[in-house]
Structure formats: C-alpha cells, structure tokens
Design a protein around this motif. Structure first.
Motif, PDB file in Angstrom:
ATOM      1  N   CYS A  12     -53.637  13.085  13.638  1.00  0.00           N
ATOM      2  CA  CYS A  12     -52.764  15.232  13.506  1.00  0.00           C
ATOM      3  C   CYS A  12     -53.714  16.019  14.212  1.00  0.00           C
ATOM      4  CB  CYS A  12     -52.355  14.676  11.917  1.00  0.00           C
ATOM      5  SG  CYS A  12     -51.420  13.520  12.046  1.00  0.00           S
ATOM      6  N   GLY A  16     -53.746  19.077  16.402  1.00  0.00           N
ATOM      7  CA  GLY A  16     -53.662  20.473  16.771  1.00  0.00           C
ATOM      8  C   GLY A  16     -54.260  20.843  17.209  1.00  0.00           C
ATOM      9  N   LYS A  73     -60.605  20.409   4.455  1.00  0.00           N
ATOM     10  CA  LYS A  73     -59.349  20.721   5.212  1.00  0.00           C
ATOM     11  C   LYS A  73     -59.405  22.228   4.558  1.00  0.00           C
ATOM     12  CE  LYS A  73     -55.965  19.880   1.918  1.00  0.00           C
ATOM     13  NZ  LYS A  73     -54.837  19.005   1.329  1.00  0.00           N
ATOM     14  N   ILE A  77     -58.853  24.734   7.954  1.00  0.00           N
ATOM     15  CA  ILE A  77     -57.548  25.819   7.877  1.00  0.00           C
ATOM     16  C   ILE A  77     -57.930  27.398   7.574  1.00  0.00           C
ATOM     17  CG2 ILE A  77     -55.590  26.143   6.389  1.00  0.00           C
ATOM     18  CD1 ILE A  77     -54.825  23.240   5.498  1.00  0.00           C
ATOM     19  N   LEU A 178     -52.047  28.237  14.284  1.00  0.00           N
ATOM     20  CA  LEU A 178     -50.915  27.902  13.209  1.00  0.00           C
ATOM     21  C   LEU A 178     -50.828  26.904  13.013  1.00  0.00           C
ATOM     22  CD1 LEU A 178     -48.759  31.705  13.340  1.00  0.00           C
ATOM     23  CD2 LEU A 178     -50.254  31.241  11.395  1.00  0.00           C
ATOM     24  N   LEU A 179     -50.051  26.618  14.431  1.00  0.00           N
ATOM     25  CA  LEU A 179     -49.910  24.806  14.767  1.00  0.00           C
ATOM     26  C   LEU A 179     -50.715  23.990  14.204  1.00  0.00           C
ATOM     27  CD1 LEU A 179     -48.080  24.886  17.785  1.00  0.00           C
ATOM     28  CD2 LEU A 179     -46.616  25.029  15.815  1.00  0.00           C
ATOM     29  N   THR A 181     -52.966  24.620  12.019  1.00  0.00           N
ATOM     30  CA  THR A 181     -53.057  24.615  10.572  1.00  0.00           C
ATOM     31  C   THR A 181     -51.928  23.361  10.369  1.00  0.00           C
ATOM     32  OG1 THR A 181     -53.735  26.871  10.744  1.00  0.00           O
ATOM     33  CG2 THR A 181     -52.818  26.355   8.787  1.00  0.00           C
ATOM     34  N   VAL A 182     -51.077  23.724  10.763  1.00  0.00           N
ATOM     35  CA  VAL A 182     -49.608  22.925  10.137  1.00  0.00           C
ATOM     36  C   VAL A 182     -50.540  21.426  10.243  1.00  0.00           C
ATOM     37  CG1 VAL A 182     -47.857  21.989  10.567  1.00  0.00           C
ATOM     38  CG2 VAL A 182     -47.961  24.716  10.084  1.00  0.00           C
ATOM     39  N   ALA A 183     -51.426  21.018  11.107  1.00  0.00           N
ATOM     40  CA  ALA A 183     -51.185  19.909  11.743  1.00  0.00           C
ATOM     41  C   ALA A 183     -52.494  19.309  10.881  1.00  0.00           C
ATOM     42  CB  ALA A 183     -52.416  19.777  13.388  1.00  0.00           C
ATOM     43  N   MET A 185     -52.552  19.924   7.353  1.00  0.00           N
ATOM     44  CA  MET A 185     -52.392  20.010   6.557  1.00  0.00           C
ATOM     45  C   MET A 185     -50.858  18.333   6.871  1.00  0.00           C
ATOM     46  SD  MET A 185     -50.385  23.895   5.984  1.00  0.00           S
ATOM     47  CE  MET A 185     -50.035  23.445   4.070  1.00  0.00           C
ATOM     48  N   VAL A 186     -50.689  18.341   7.718  1.00  0.00           N
ATOM     49  CA  VAL A 186     -49.773  17.090   7.437  1.00  0.00           C
ATOM     50  C   VAL A 186     -50.744  15.886   7.787  1.00  0.00           C
ATOM     51  CG1 VAL A 186     -48.507  15.715   9.038  1.00  0.00           C
ATOM     52  CG2 VAL A 186     -47.994  18.216   9.113  1.00  0.00           C
ATOM     53  N   ARG A 188     -53.054  15.364   5.539  1.00  0.00           N
ATOM     54  CA  ARG A 188     -53.889  15.673   4.512  1.00  0.00           C
ATOM     55  C   ARG A 188     -54.320  14.609   4.222  1.00  0.00           C
ATOM     56  NH1 ARG A 188     -47.946  12.367   1.724  1.00  0.00           N
ATOM     57  NH2 ARG A 188     -46.558  14.131   2.359  1.00  0.00           N
TER      58      ARG A 188
END
Length: 422
Positions: A12, A16, A73, A77, A178-179, A181-183, A185-186, A188
C-alpha cells in the motif's frame, strides 16, 4: 479482524510512493524547464538546485529526531500534505498570471523541507514492519519504485509540458500527494513514536528553549549511536567520498554525449534514460538475489563496477557512443547494489528508536557532498575536459573500492553484531 500482513502494508505505502514519485518527477522537470525557458540562465538553474538540496542538508538530521518521536503514519501523511500545499500555492500564483521564477525557487526550497521529513520516515518504515531477513531484497524493491517513478515522470513530463503547461503538472503533483496520503491511511500503520510519546507525556509541558536543547541533545545521541557501529560509520564516510566523485559525473553526462561524441540533445536524453533503466534492472536483480552474503562486499563490488564503467567511458573515442550507452547501463545497474545493502544494514543493526535520526544524518551528510563535488567540477572540469574527468573519476572509484575493503570493520560488518565502544 486479523492484523494486516507486512507485505500488504508495504505494498500500500509503496504503491502510493510510486504515484507520488511519478507526479513529483513530472513537476520537478516542469520547474526546470520553466526556469530554463524564462531565464536561459545557468546560475538560476544552480540556484534552483541549491534550493532543492539545502533543506535536506540543513534539516535532515533534526527531521530524524521528529521521525523517531512520532508515529510513522503521521510523519508520512504530514510530509505529503505539506508538499501538496506548497504545490497548490504555486498553482494559485500561476493562476493570477505569469509565474515568477523566484516563486518556483521558493517552492523548491519548501518542497525539499517536506522531503527532509518524508525520506527518513520512509526508510525507517520497512524494518519496523518487515522481518530482518528480507531487508536487503526489500531495499531493491524500494529502489525500483523510486527509479521507475523517476523514469516514467520524466517521459510523461516531456508530453504534458508542451501540451498543457506547468499548471497541469502542478495539479498532477497535488493529486499524487493526496493519493499517497490515502495509501498510507489504507495501510493502517501502527509503528513508530510509541516510546517517545510516553516519555513526552511523562515529562509534561516544557518551554521552547528546553525543546531546542532536547532536539540538539537527541540529534547528538543519534550521531553517537551511528558512531558506535564502526563498520556503518566507516561506510558512511566512504559513501561521502563516493558522492563527491559521483556528483560531477552526473552533471557531465550531457557534455560527454554532445561535445565528445557529437550527439544531439536526444542522444543525451537517451544516455540518461539508459542509466535509469539500468537502475531498474539492478533494483530487480538485487530484489531477487539480495547480492553477496556479506553485504559490505556487495557495496565494494558495486563501487568497483561503477568505477570500471566510468573509467572505460572516459577512455572512449569520439565514435564510442554506443559503448558509452553500455557503460551508462552498467553504472545504473551498480547503483542499487551500492545503496540498497547499506540501507538494509542500517535498518537491521540500528535500534528502531534511533532509525529516523540515523537516516536523517546519513541523508544530510550525502546532501553536503553533492554541492561540494559539483563546486570542484565547476572550477576544473572545463579545463580538464569531460573525458579526462570521467577517466579520473573512474580510477578514483576503483581506488575507493580497494580502500573500503581494506577497512577491517567494514569487512567484518556482518559478524560484528555488537556495537563497538566509542
């Protein structure tokens, strides 16, 4: 729900990262072309390069302290969003009319501040989630992600800039951040910063001066930890010398192609692409084999291969462009075998609570080596000539390989698991 495997978490984050490196490379090339077309000034390009490296050199070590004190994390981010915010501000300025060059240079400076935090956090993540026996191969995968994103970004930038201009590149960079950042977060992620957070809570509120003293104290502690591992510390300074020698070579690639071989700008770009393709091939080979069992030997062999290829390139005649491409490929192949094992050794041997500081220190020292090497070449390269400089640099790298292997603490770096005394 069962905890996610470390492979899924890294996949993940690295997915990203690939997107982020891709879009950042696109924008980086856009900035360079914008400065070139707006000013046609070598000094402005040099100033832009200075803006890009200075934060890494100045803030890298201190950023490592922050990385060690916060969850990984949050750092990843935060750095991605900070870089995205800088790009968004540039887009806002560009929307009002012509984009001043000074805005681009300031943006490069602040984007590099974000990178000063992101780089040590990214390098610290792998040993916190992956088993130690996989670290060298994972370093190869990480190199492939970085190299692949750079190559694709450079190629895509050549298409986007003449069609849609810098604004489209900026938008892509914001989207990429932004993508990424989402990666994260996914993925975890739940590593990093726990011990430091507990210590900070126990200590209670402190003033700014106390925080500054603590920052300096902990930065020095990171240096002492690295200094205590004699093999790693010796490799660090061998790497400093390698970077001093290497940095002018990267800058002289276009001169070799255009002036010595009589090529075009397309030929010069081809040489750069061949080098990058070699890096991807080397990364894939490192990921599949892991290199020699003694990783110090892998580093030394990579130094020797890079030196031999550079020496041969410097001895070529004006009709040797095709051979020069082959040597460029070998230089690229050797690069992951030089940096990957060193990264894995630090990830494996340095205690997790010091990894951010150690990687920050390493990045800062390498960042200072780059401008020193470029400054020396700018003084003497024109008089010496690109071919002689290549040959001399190649011979220097071969000598450095011998000198590196002659250091006992480097030769025994795999078996010396205990830290030596200061």
């Amino acid at each position: 729900m069962a905890k996610r495997s470390w492979q899924v978490k890294l996949a993940c984050v690295w997915g990203g990262e690939l997107i982020s490196v891709l879009t950042s490379s696109i924008l980086q090339m856009g900035f360079i072309w914008h400065i070139t077309l707006s000013t046609n000034s070598a000094s402005m390009l040099s100033l832009a390069s200075l803006a890009g490296f200075l934060p890494l050199a100045a803030f890298g070590t201190f950023a490592g302290v922050i990385v060690d004190h916060m969850p990984i994390k949050r750092v990843l981010i935060g750095a991605d969003l900070f870089i995205a915010a800088v790009s968004a501000l540039v887009a806002a300025v560009s929307a009002t009319g012509a984009l001043p060059v000074w805005v681009v240079i300031v943006a490069l400076f602040f984007r590099a501040i974000g990178s000063a935090f992101h780089a040590p956090a990214f390098q610290t993540l792998t040993p916190l989630v992956a088993p130690p026996e996989h670290l060298t191969r994972l370093a190869g995968v990480s190199q492939a992600v970085q190299s692949g994103g750079y190559i694709m970004g450079t190629a895509i930038a050549a298409v986007i800039y003449p069609l849609w201009g810098l604004t489209a590149m900026i938008a892509l960079d914001v989207l990429g951040a932004l993508l990424a950042t989402v990666a994260v977060m996914v993925a975890r992620l739940d590593v990093g910063g726990a011990q430091a957070a507990g210590e900070a809570k126990a200590a209670g509120p402190v003033g700014i001066s106390s925080r500054v003293r603590a920052l300096l104290r902990e930065t020095a502690a990171g240096y002492r930890v690295l200094r205590a591992y004699r093999g790693l510390f010796a490799l660090l300074w061998c790497g400093f010398v390698f970077t001093l020698v290497f940095s002018p070579i990267s800058a002289l690639f276009p001169l070799m192609t255009i002036d010595h071989f009589g090529g075009t700008t397309t030929d010069a770009a081809t040489a750069e692409i061949v080098f990058s393709v070699g890096m991807i091939a080397g990364s894939a080979l490192l990921a599949s084999t892991g290199g020699f069992k003694n990783r110090a030997l892998t580093v030394v062999a990579a130094t020797a291969l890079y030196g031999a290829a550079t020496l041969v390139a410097g001895l070529l005649g004006p009709n040797g462009y095709v051979t020069f491409l082959a040597m460029s490929f070998l230089m690229g192949v050797s690069s992951p075998f030089y940096s990957g094992p060193q990264t894995a050794l630090m990830q494996e041997k340095v205690p997790p609570e010091y990894l951010g500081r150690v990687f920050g220190l390493y990045g800062a020292i390498m960042s200072w080596a780059l401008p020193i090497g470029l400054a020396v070449s700018s003084l003497f390269a024109d008089g010496v000539g690109a071919t002689l400089w290549f040959a001399g640099a190649g011979a220097a790298m071969l000598l450095l390989a011998l000198a590196t292997w002659a250091i006992p603490s480097i030769r025994t770096i795999e078996t010396d698991s205990e830290r030596a005394a200061d």
